[in-house]
Design a protein around this motif. Structure first.
Motif, PDB file in Angstrom:
ATOM      1  N   ALA A   1       0.938  -1.128   0.107  1.00  0.00           N
ATOM      2  CA  ALA A   1      -0.033  -0.152   0.153  1.00  0.00           C
ATOM      3  C   ALA A   1       0.982   1.103   0.142  1.00  0.00           C
ATOM      4  CB  ALA A   1      -0.984   0.085   1.185  1.00  0.00           C
ATOM      5  N   THR A   2       2.083   1.160   0.492  1.00  0.00           N
ATOM      6  CA  THR A   2       3.001   2.531   0.989  1.00  0.00           C
ATOM      7  C   THR A   2       3.859   2.526  -0.197  1.00  0.00           C
ATOM      8  OG1 THR A   2       4.116   1.456   2.388  1.00  0.00           O
ATOM      9  CG2 THR A   2       2.346   2.863   3.201  1.00  0.00           C
ATOM     10  N   TYR A   3       3.842   1.466  -1.137  1.00  0.00           N
ATOM     11  CA  TYR A   3       4.994   1.309  -2.247  1.00  0.00           C
ATOM     12  C   TYR A   3       5.020   2.384  -3.371  1.00  0.00           C
ATOM     13  CZ  TYR A   3       8.629  -1.124  -4.846  1.00  0.00           C
ATOM     14  OH  TYR A   3       9.809  -1.449  -5.342  1.00  0.00           O
ATOM     15  N   TYR A   4       5.859   3.260  -3.096  1.00  0.00           N
ATOM     16  CA  TYR A   4       5.739   4.816  -4.071  1.00  0.00           C
ATOM     17  C   TYR A   4       5.600   4.395  -5.570  1.00  0.00           C
ATOM     18  CZ  TYR A   4       7.049   9.051  -6.421  1.00  0.00           C
ATOM     19  OH  TYR A   4       6.975   9.948  -7.022  1.00  0.00           O
TER      20      TYR A   4
ATOM     21  N   THR B   1       2.160   3.551  -7.221  1.00  0.00           N
ATOM     22  CA  THR B   1       1.019   4.613  -7.237  1.00  0.00           C
ATOM     23  C   THR B   1       0.902   4.742  -8.694  1.00  0.00           C
ATOM     24  OG1 THR B   1       2.464   5.749  -5.471  1.00  0.00           O
ATOM     25  CG2 THR B   1       0.656   6.909  -6.505  1.00  0.00           C
TER      26      THR B   1
ATOM     27  N   LEU C   1      -2.812   5.920 -10.813  1.00  0.00           N
ATOM     28  CA  LEU C   1      -2.706   7.221 -11.617  1.00  0.00           C
ATOM     29  C   LEU C   1      -2.934   7.019 -13.018  1.00  0.00           C
ATOM     30  CD1 LEU C   1       0.217   9.047  -9.692  1.00  0.00           C
ATOM     31  CD2 LEU C   1      -2.224   9.266  -9.437  1.00  0.00           C
TER      32      LEU C   1
ATOM     33  N   GLU D   1       5.372  10.038 -11.848  1.00  0.00           N
ATOM     34  CA  GLU D   1       5.212  11.476 -12.091  1.00  0.00           C
ATOM     35  C   GLU D   1       4.475  11.528 -13.680  1.00  0.00           C
ATOM     36  OE1 GLU D   1       9.062  13.501  -9.845  1.00  0.00           O
ATOM     37  OE2 GLU D   1       9.060  13.097 -12.037  1.00  0.00           O
TER      38      GLU D   1
ATOM     39  N   ALA E   1       0.974  11.275 -13.021  1.00  0.00           N
ATOM     40  CA  ALA E   1       0.164  12.083 -12.652  1.00  0.00           C
ATOM     41  C   ALA E   1       0.062  13.171 -13.540  1.00  0.00           C
ATOM     42  CB  ALA E   1       0.889  12.611 -11.401  1.00  0.00           C
TER      43      ALA E   1
ATOM     44  N   PHE F   1      -3.437  -4.593  -6.215  1.00  0.00           N
ATOM     45  CA  PHE F   1      -2.614  -4.324  -5.152  1.00  0.00           C
ATOM     46  C   PHE F   1      -2.985  -5.637  -4.241  1.00  0.00           C
ATOM     47  CE2 PHE F   1      -1.362   0.214  -4.210  1.00  0.00           C
ATOM     48  CZ  PHE F   1      -1.065   0.368  -5.580  1.00  0.00           C
TER      49      PHE F   1
ATOM     50  N   LEU G   1      -3.640  13.263  -4.656  1.00  0.00           N
ATOM     51  CA  LEU G   1      -2.495  12.725  -4.950  1.00  0.00           C
ATOM     52  C   LEU G   1      -1.960  12.934  -6.565  1.00  0.00           C
ATOM     53  CD1 LEU G   1      -2.400   8.987  -3.512  1.00  0.00           C
ATOM     54  CD2 LEU G   1      -1.741  11.338  -2.479  1.00  0.00           C
TER      55      LEU G   1
ATOM     56  N   THR H   1       1.242  15.425  -7.011  1.00  0.00           N
ATOM     57  CA  THR H   1       2.463  15.110  -7.830  1.00  0.00           C
ATOM     58  C   THR H   1       2.780  15.915  -8.966  1.00  0.00           C
ATOM     59  OG1 THR H   1       1.795  12.811  -7.360  1.00  0.00           O
ATOM     60  CG2 THR H   1       3.614  13.150  -8.919  1.00  0.00           C
TER      61      THR H   1
ATOM     62  N   GLN I   1       6.731  12.091  -1.575  1.00  0.00           N
ATOM     63  CA  GLN I   1       6.772  10.711  -1.463  1.00  0.00           C
ATOM     64  C   GLN I   1       6.194  10.282  -0.147  1.00  0.00           C
ATOM     65  OE1 GLN I   1       9.957   8.748  -2.760  1.00  0.00           O
ATOM     66  NE2 GLN I   1      10.319   9.550  -4.448  1.00  0.00           N
TER      67      GLN I   1
ATOM     68  N   ILE J   1       2.401  10.725  -0.306  1.00  0.00           N
ATOM     69  CA  ILE J   1       1.676   9.802  -1.654  1.00  0.00           C
ATOM     70  C   ILE J   1       1.834   8.502  -1.055  1.00  0.00           C
ATOM     71  CG2 ILE J   1       2.357   8.623  -3.583  1.00  0.00           C
ATOM     72  CD1 ILE J   1       3.377  11.392  -4.772  1.00  0.00           C
ATOM     73  N   ALA J   2       2.600   8.149  -0.118  1.00  0.00           N
ATOM     74  CA  ALA J   2       2.727   6.717   0.464  1.00  0.00           C
ATOM     75  C   ALA J   2       1.509   6.697   1.466  1.00  0.00           C
ATOM     76  CB  ALA J   2       4.109   6.509   1.031  1.00  0.00           C
ATOM     77  N   MET J   3       1.194   7.693   2.324  1.00  0.00           N
ATOM     78  CA  MET J   3       0.258   7.772   3.101  1.00  0.00           C
ATOM     79  C   MET J   3      -1.113   7.551   2.509  1.00  0.00           C
ATOM     80  SD  MET J   3       1.670   6.746   5.919  1.00  0.00           S
ATOM     81  CE  MET J   3       3.045   6.195   5.196  1.00  0.00           C
TER      82      MET J   3
ATOM     83  N   MET K   1      -1.793   6.599  -0.329  1.00  0.00           N
ATOM     84  CA  MET K   1      -2.201   5.472  -0.878  1.00  0.00           C
ATOM     85  C   MET K   1      -2.655   4.530   0.182  1.00  0.00           C
ATOM     86  SD  MET K   1      -1.991   5.286  -4.258  1.00  0.00           S
ATOM     87  CE  MET K   1      -2.289   3.543  -4.425  1.00  0.00           C
TER      88      MET K   1
END
Lengths: 445, 187
Positions: free
Chosen positions: A57-60, A63, A67, A247, A250, A286, B31, B35, B53, B56-58, B60
């Motif tokens: 869930a927190t894996y950048y 994301t 998006l 990016e 986004a 996920f 988000l 970004t 970052q 974004i992590a939180m 998500m």
């Protein structure tokens, strides 16, 4: 009980759980936790469950999935797909089979906005199917063009398939995205050739439509220019090193919002629907990754991947034969397993075998494990595409069935068959010339 | 009687699930904006935001766990439907009850562990790297999403054992959510 035996029992249990229709992610988590409890301890299994859920869930990097999914959904509700199809239709609609060609070209363009095959087939299909029916196109040809064209969604970047593959193999998402471009364009061209051959043999399946004046053709291109602009910014941005994939996603999503706003298509209900679909798709993907990340450590503990690799390698099977066995197994599994499920289940077993085998020498990429993984990622995604149009569980076939009236599943599958052969040809081309997939990633800035 | 009450309860939780999923969608839009602004500031003003970052992590965590209950209710998970259904619907209901029971087990455990971990994170002062957003509330988000999902699954399991079933929800293009069972629109 030896670890290998525990692993075999785990695989059987996994199959049973999936057959009684437990969600694949949950089945993998259950088996993974049971196995970890037996081979390690209950606290270790519980810790893995929580850690993986939190980490995913927190894996950048992940994301990128919501998006890009949002970007595709916004492009869909803003009517960009219609403009894309109209432009393709204006330029190639006049030739025999033109509407089917336009469908594939439209799908190719939309694939660069959407990471999902189902979304591509659904969005373009809604526009293209009624149009082809209106001009008396053969139902089988129309269904085949939409279902197959839609599969380009996960090969041409952005692609959810590549993101999952990248996470599972610890590869670069950006490099994998770029690796999909040339094979995606080759496959689209093969689809066009397939339509051309079909209409050459049976001209009556695709009546010729009227060609538009040049001024109108240019006008359609102008309307579709916003899409080209988004594609150029996102994919070009990744290639040029201007943006990271997150990016780029986004920026692409933001541009889709802006274009949707100016096209006055940001009504509350479609927007809410697009958002809900985006977040639920994110949860689906996920959760599968979490399940796979719980199942994989268990599988690694059993030692099955290494044992299988060692056993296969002692037989001294030639690399071509080994690759053929692996691909045939994938294609077979893909006929009844969901493509993503197949990838997360089989990849931890197959990838070590490929790395240790003589396949890298065969492909002339023995020096770089990363190149091998990227090349195999492209192959894997094409096999998933084939799975999406293969009976009995072909998601894109269900989509086509859902949006068109009066066509049987049998007719859809008959219509798809020539496109399936085109995918096989594409696989053979990529095995013969792996550099087609590796060229763009190697020149990435 | 109990069956009707359970159905009403599930419909109430459906509304909560929908509200949470809309929050999840709203956070996703934030988000995107965050970004995009970060990239714009980096290129236009040469000064990227600090902690993007982390946010974004939180963010998500909210996107994922708040959308979880609705995704389950729209049957949004990947399932291998290789074998045909039983011809006897009672057997199908028992199979579905078993599936939902095992699934709820995973989410109940995850929800409970999330609560324990939230307290542990608070005690240890765990936070994100750059701007030190505390983990605790986000472990509670994890726990809330999983627990609501588990509660709905538990109610569905009881319903199935009682020989009844509530239809799944749908996301349509025109109408956001359609409650198949009663025909009433949630939104």
């Amino acid at each position: 009980m030896t670890p290998v035996l525990v692993g075999c029992a785990g695989l059987v249990l996994l199959l049973v759980l999936m057959l009684i229709r437990i969600p694949v992610a949950i089945a993998m988590a259950l088996v993974g936790m049971t196995g970890l409890t037996i081979l390690n301890s209950w606290p270790a299994a519980v810790a893995t469950l929580l850690t993986e859920a939190w980490t995913v869930a927190t894996y950048y990097e992940l994301t990128v999935i919501p998006l890009f999914v949002l970007m595709g959904n916004m492009a869909s509700i803003s009517g960009m797909s219609k403009d894309l199809y109209a432009a393709a239709n204006a330029w190639v609609g006049g030739v025999r089979g033109g509407l089917a060609h336009a469908t594939v070209i439209g799908c190719t363009g939309f694939a660069a906005l959407s990471g999902s095959s189902v979304a591509s087939a659904l969005t373009l299909g809604k526009v293209a199917m009624p149009e082809m029916a209106r001009f008396g196109y053969d139902k089988k040809l129309s269904a085949g063009a939409v279902a197959a064209g839609g599969t380009l969604g996960i090969l041409i970047p952005p692609s959810t398939g590549f993101v999952i593959y990248a996470i599972l193999t610890e590869e670069s998402i950006g490099r994998l995205f770029l690796a999909g471009i040339i094979p995606g364009l080759i496959l689209a061209t093969l689809f066009l050739v397939t339509i051309y051959i079909q209409t050459l043999i049976k001209p009556e399946i695709a009546p010729r439509t009227k060609s538009l004046p040049v001024a109108e053709k240019i006008a359609t291109l102008r309307r579709a220019s916003s899409i080209v602009f988004i594609i150029f910014i996102t994919i070009g941005g990744i290639y040029g090193g201007v943006f990271t994939p997150v990016e780029a996603a986004a920026v692409g999503a933001m541009l889709s919002f802006v274009f949707a706003y100016f096209r006055k298509s940001l009504a509350l209900k479609p927007l809410g629907s697009a958002l809900l679909q985006s977040v639920s798709t994110t949860v689906m993907i996920f959760l599968v990754i979490i399940g796979a990340n719980i199942f994989s450590p268990f599988l690694a503990l059993t030692g099955i991947p290494e044992s299988l690799a060692n056993t296969l390698l002692t037989f001294e099977i030639g690399p071509i034969f080994l690759l053929a066995i692996i691909l045939i197994t994938f294609i077979f599994l893909g006929t009844f397993l969901d493509g993503f499920a197949m990838m997360v289940l089989v990849l931890p077993i197959v990838l070590p075998i490929i790395i240790q085998s003589k396949i890298p020498e065969l492909l002339d990429i023995a020096g770089s494990e990363s190149d091998l993984k990227i090349w195999f990622g492209v192959i894997m995604v094409i096999v998933i595409e084939m799975a999406m149009i293969s009976p009995p569980v072909g998601m894109n076939v269900f989509v086509v069935k859902g949006i068109s009236k009066g066509i049987s599943m049998k007719e859809i599958y008959i219509g798809i068959l020539p496109f399936w052969v085109a995918m096989m040809v594409c696989l053979i081309i990529l095995i013969t010339f792996p550099q087609l997939a590796l060229f763009l990633p190697s020149t990435m800035i | 009687m109990i069956v009707t009450e359970i159905k009403k309860l599930i419909q109430l939780f459906d509304r909560i699930s929908l509200a949470l999923a809309l929050v999840s969608g709203g956070v996703l839009v934030c988000l995107v904006a965050l970004t995009f602004t970060d990239v714009a500031f980096r290129y236009v003003f040469s000064s990227p935001f600090i902690g993007t970052q982390d946010l974004i992590a939180m963010g998500m965590v909210i996107v994922f766990f708040f959308a979880l209950p609705l995704t389950s209710r729209i049957n949004g998970h990947i399932v291998v439907d290789l074998l045909p259904e039983f011809s006897n619907d009672k057997l199908n209901m028992l199979r579905e009850a078993f599936v939902k029971f095992l699934t709820l087990g995973i989410f109940m455990l995850l929800g409970w562990e999330g609560v324990l971990r939230a307290e542990e994170a608070d005690m240890m002062g765990e936070a994100t790297n750059m701007i030190e957003i505390p983990y605790r509330p986000f472990f509670y988000v994890l726990a809330a999403g999983c627990s609501l999902n588990a509660i709905i699954l538990a109610l569905e399991t009881i319903l199935l054992i009682a020989g009844e079933r509530i239809d799944s929800l749908k996301i349509d293009d025109g109408e956001i959510i359609d409650m198949n069972d009663s025909g009433t629109k949630v939104l």
